[in-house]
Motif scaffolding. Structure first.
Motif, PDB file in Angstrom:
ATOM      1  N   CYS A 197      -6.726  -2.024   0.982  1.00 30.71           N
ATOM      2  CA  CYS A 197      -5.937  -2.414   2.167  1.00 30.71           C
ATOM      3  C   CYS A 197      -6.625  -2.053   3.688  1.00 30.71           C
ATOM      4  CB  CYS A 197      -4.804  -0.427   2.067  1.00 30.71           C
ATOM      5  SG  CYS A 197      -3.774  -0.671   3.691  1.00 30.71           S
ATOM      6  N   CYS A 250       0.663  -1.108  -0.076  1.00 28.13           N
ATOM      7  CA  CYS A 250       0.247   0.214  -0.041  1.00 28.13           C
ATOM      8  C   CYS A 250       1.078   1.040   0.149  1.00 28.13           C
ATOM      9  CB  CYS A 250      -0.818   0.124   1.442  1.00 28.13           C
ATOM     10  SG  CYS A 250      -2.272   1.359   1.198  1.00 28.13           S
ATOM     11  N   HIS A 297       0.407   4.406   0.987  1.00 29.43           N
ATOM     12  CA  HIS A 297      -0.032   5.274   2.163  1.00 29.43           C
ATOM     13  C   HIS A 297       1.366   4.738   3.452  1.00 29.43           C
ATOM     14  CE1 HIS A 297      -2.372   6.455   6.396  1.00 29.43           C
ATOM     15  NE2 HIS A 297      -1.880   7.286   5.722  1.00 29.43           N
ATOM     16  N   MET A 298       0.670   3.045   3.608  1.00 30.22           N
ATOM     17  CA  MET A 298       2.314   3.476   4.620  1.00 30.22           C
ATOM     18  C   MET A 298       2.706   1.458   4.875  1.00 30.22           C
ATOM     19  SD  MET A 298       0.952   5.190   7.971  1.00 30.22           S
ATOM     20  CE  MET A 298       1.881   4.832   8.915  1.00 30.22           C
ATOM     21  N   GLY A 299       3.047   1.454   3.978  1.00 27.22           N
ATOM     22  CA  GLY A 299       3.487   0.003   2.940  1.00 27.22           C
ATOM     23  C   GLY A 299       2.767  -1.711   3.980  1.00 27.22           C
ATOM     24  N   CYS A 300       1.642  -1.320   4.015  1.00 28.83           N
ATOM     25  CA  CYS A 300       0.667  -2.586   4.180  1.00 28.83           C
ATOM     26  C   CYS A 300       0.650  -3.262   3.468  1.00 28.83           C
ATOM     27  CB  CYS A 300      -0.874  -1.907   5.557  1.00 28.83           C
ATOM     28  SG  CYS A 300      -0.249  -1.138   7.364  1.00 28.83           S
ATOM     29  N   PRO A 322      -7.044   6.645   2.569  1.00 22.46           N
ATOM     30  CA  PRO A 322      -5.520   7.812   2.462  1.00 22.46           C
ATOM     31  C   PRO A 322      -4.784   8.137   1.557  1.00 22.46           C
ATOM     32  CG  PRO A 322      -5.140   5.839   4.305  1.00 22.46           C
ATOM     33  CD  PRO A 322      -6.851   6.293   3.840  1.00 22.46           C
ATOM     34  N   CYS A 365      -5.332  -1.275   6.925  1.00 26.61           N
ATOM     35  CA  CYS A 365      -4.163  -0.823   7.742  1.00 26.61           C
ATOM     36  C   CYS A 365      -5.428   0.657   8.091  1.00 26.61           C
ATOM     37  CB  CYS A 365      -3.460  -0.596   7.739  1.00 26.61           C
ATOM     38  SG  CYS A 365      -2.047  -1.876   7.891  1.00 26.61           S
ATOM     39  N   HIS A 366      -5.639   1.036   6.939  1.00 24.13           N
ATOM     40  CA  HIS A 366      -6.480   2.171   7.375  1.00 24.13           C
ATOM     41  C   HIS A 366      -7.588   2.874   6.216  1.00 24.13           C
ATOM     42  CE1 HIS A 366      -2.483   2.886   8.189  1.00 24.13           C
ATOM     43  NE2 HIS A 366      -2.968   2.663   9.691  1.00 24.13           N
ATOM     44  N   GLY A 367      -7.551   1.340   5.190  1.00 18.45           N
ATOM     45  CA  GLY A 367      -8.819   1.897   4.260  1.00 18.45           C
ATOM     46  C   GLY A 367      -8.079   2.173   2.629  1.00 18.45           C
ATOM     47  N   SER A 368      -7.154   2.154   2.039  1.00 19.39           N
ATOM     48  CA  SER A 368      -7.595   2.430   0.940  1.00 19.39           C
ATOM     49  C   SER A 368      -7.451   1.581   0.077  1.00 19.39           C
ATOM     50  CB  SER A 368      -5.827   2.247   0.342  1.00 19.39           C
ATOM     51  OG  SER A 368      -5.644   4.369   1.615  1.00 19.39           O
TER      52      SER A 368
END
Ligand code: FES
Length: 511
Positions: free
Chosen positions: A484, A466, A468-471, A501, A486-489
């Motif tokens: 994703c 991802c 955003h932050m790599g998940c 995000p 983690c934060h729903g991207s």
């Protein structure tokens, strides 16, 4: 595999009923720098209602959307217009006290009345009907929760009652009614507001992705193609805020997906709006399709990118609809993403106290018709420097230790696990193993990748990291997207960003 011809079977591809039967106007892409008073990013209910209210006050507005106007969550809602947001009032009273809980109710009822009055004043043909809303349970352990909710209604002066049955023929052990709520076709309503907004002189652009906000002597919203909108203030109405402003919104909210079916039922559905409060939740309402009542059946919420294969959520709703109402014809299926804040109250207002000219509205917890309308009214009041009684209740700068901290710790622990998960797994599947219309994590040149094979045997491969932050993103079989955990991207099969995000597409992978 699902058959497209058998009318009682699930449609092969997801499509929202609201978007399917309505022609919406098209708007150009932003191709040059422009200057306005207010930039609004996001063409859903918040963006359009805000643009309309500000346009009425003579403010010069630009409204932009990353895709088509009304293609996001507003186009995928259940479109219940109600202040009955599940089991919420007892909890709000416990955590915020009586006055703020009442404020939440009043802000949402006021939004319902605003929509109803707008429909009446403009004679908008949007299938608006007044309906009572019901919470119900068929589980013994939830009866006391409904009793507590009813006590909260009484303390807050909410019109409704406690009962042992509901007007439709489904098993119920207890129910709480909220009187005189509403439902409509959200896109017919917003189409009219959009037309009026255009006549007021708003500049409207589609396929224009905002990627940043630059702050100097003036504010500039920067689009992906480099074009800018100079303005005095910005309203971020992009569902998840495309610009975080050090507000750390991704850590203060979590995303959930939920599912909806539109079916022609065998049993007659008399009316009303219903929400079963225990898991798996079930949401019911009717709407009109060619002057015939059809049933919308929703539920099956789960955190984005997590849990069972998403097609099973549609199948669970189909089974419920078949067993409860019978299905004469299966018309549409679609899903939506919603954000919930750490204290369940939306973030509406200045993005941070250091950035007073940037406003945000997010975290509507599936209740975007009233919360979104309340947000547009609050933000336009702030911009017009008019008092609004709900400013403090919704301010994104609030910090409530309980229950925020508990929820934050739980959500962030969950994210930490997903950051690590999958990184070192070596998938067994290769591209040759993919069936037609199948997506999966596969092994390419010894490395992990995501791949989807369409019905013409074209294969699209992406790096599953991802942006955003790599998940690691997961395949969503129901909607054919990469989600994703983690934060729903969310990303398309080609890796384009569908929901933030994340701002950048997934990297491509070559064989
Ligand atoms: Fe945050 Fe993917 S959305 S890592």
């Amino acid at each position: 595999m699902f058959s497209e011809n058998a009318s009682q079977h699930m449609p092969q591809f997801p499509e929202s009923f609201w978007r399917s039967n309505l022609e919406l106007p098209s708007f150009p892409k932003l191709e040059k720098d422009i200057e306005v008073d207010i930039s609004i990013v996001g063409g859903g209910i918040v963006g359009i209602t805000s643009a309309n209210l500000l346009g009425k006050a003579g403010i010069k507005v630009a409204l932009i959307d990353a895709g088509k106007i009304l293609s996001g969550t507003t186009g995928h809602t259940t479109a219940k217009i109600t202040a009955q947001h599940g089991l919420i009032y007892h909890e709000l009273m416990e955590h915020f006290g009586l006055e703020k809980a009442r404020g939440y109710y009043e802000a949402n009822m006021s939004a319902l009345h605003f929509i109803r009055d707008t429909v009446l004043r403009h004679q908008i043909e949007c299938d608006f009907t007044e309906e009572d809303a019901y919470l119900y349970t068929n589980t013994d352990s939830y009866i006391s929760k409904l009793e507590r909710e009813m006590e909260a209604y009484e303390k807050l002066g909410i019109e409704g009652d406690y009962r042992n049955s509901i007007p439709i023929d489904i098993p119920v052990k207890a129910a709480v009614r909220m009187n005189a709520q509403g439902q409509f076709h959200p896109l017919k309503y917003l189409k009219k507001l959009l037309e009026e907004t255009e006549h007021q002189g708003a500049e409207i652009f589609e396929n224009t992705t905002a990627v940043d906000i630059e702050q100097g002597n003036e504010i500039k919203v920067v689009a992906r193609n480099g074009c800018t909108i100079s303005c005095k203030q910005v309203v971020i109405a992009s569902h998840y805020p495309f610009y975080d402003g050090a507000g750390f919104y991704f850590a203060r909210m979590y995303p959930e997906r939920s599912y909806l079916l539109a079916v022609k039922p065998q049993k007659t559905f008399s009316g009303g709006m219903y929400l079963m409060v225990e898991e798996p939740t079930r949401s019911l309402r009717y709407t009109l399709c060619d002057n015939e009542k059809i049933l919308l059946v929703g539920g099956e919420r789960h955190k984005t990118g997590q849990g069972i294969s998403t097609i099973h959520h549609y199948e669970a709703l189909q089974k419920y609809a078949e067993e409860t109402f019978g299905i004469n014809e299966f018309l549409y299926r679609w899903s939506a993403q919603d954000w919930t804040t750490s204290d369940k109250v939306p973030f509406i207002g200045r993005i941070t106290s250091e950035k007073p000219n940037i406003y945000v509205a997010t975290g509507f917890r599936k209740w975007g018709m009233t919360n979104g309308t309340a947000a547009a009214r609050l933000i336009s009041d702030l911009i017009l420097e008019k008092p609004n009684p709900y400013e403090e209740l919704f301010t994104p700068s609030r910090f409530n230790v309980d229950p925020s901290v508990k929820t934050l710790i739980r959500e962030n622990t969950n994210v930490a696990g997903h950051l690590l998960k999958g990184k070192w797994e070596s998938p067994l599947k290769t591209v040759d193993d993919l069936q037609t219309d199948e997506g999966s994590v596969i092994r390419v040149n010894g490395k992990r990748a995501g791949a989807y094979k369409d019905k013409n045997q074209n294969v699209y491969m992406v790096d599953t990291t991802c942006r955003h932050m790599g998940c690691e993103v997961e395949w969503n079989s129901g909607d054919r997207t990469w989600d994703c955990p983690c934060h729903g991207s969310r990303y398309s099969v080609t890796g384009e960003v569908l929901e933030g995000p994340a701002k950048q597409p997934l990297n491509k992978v070559e064989e």
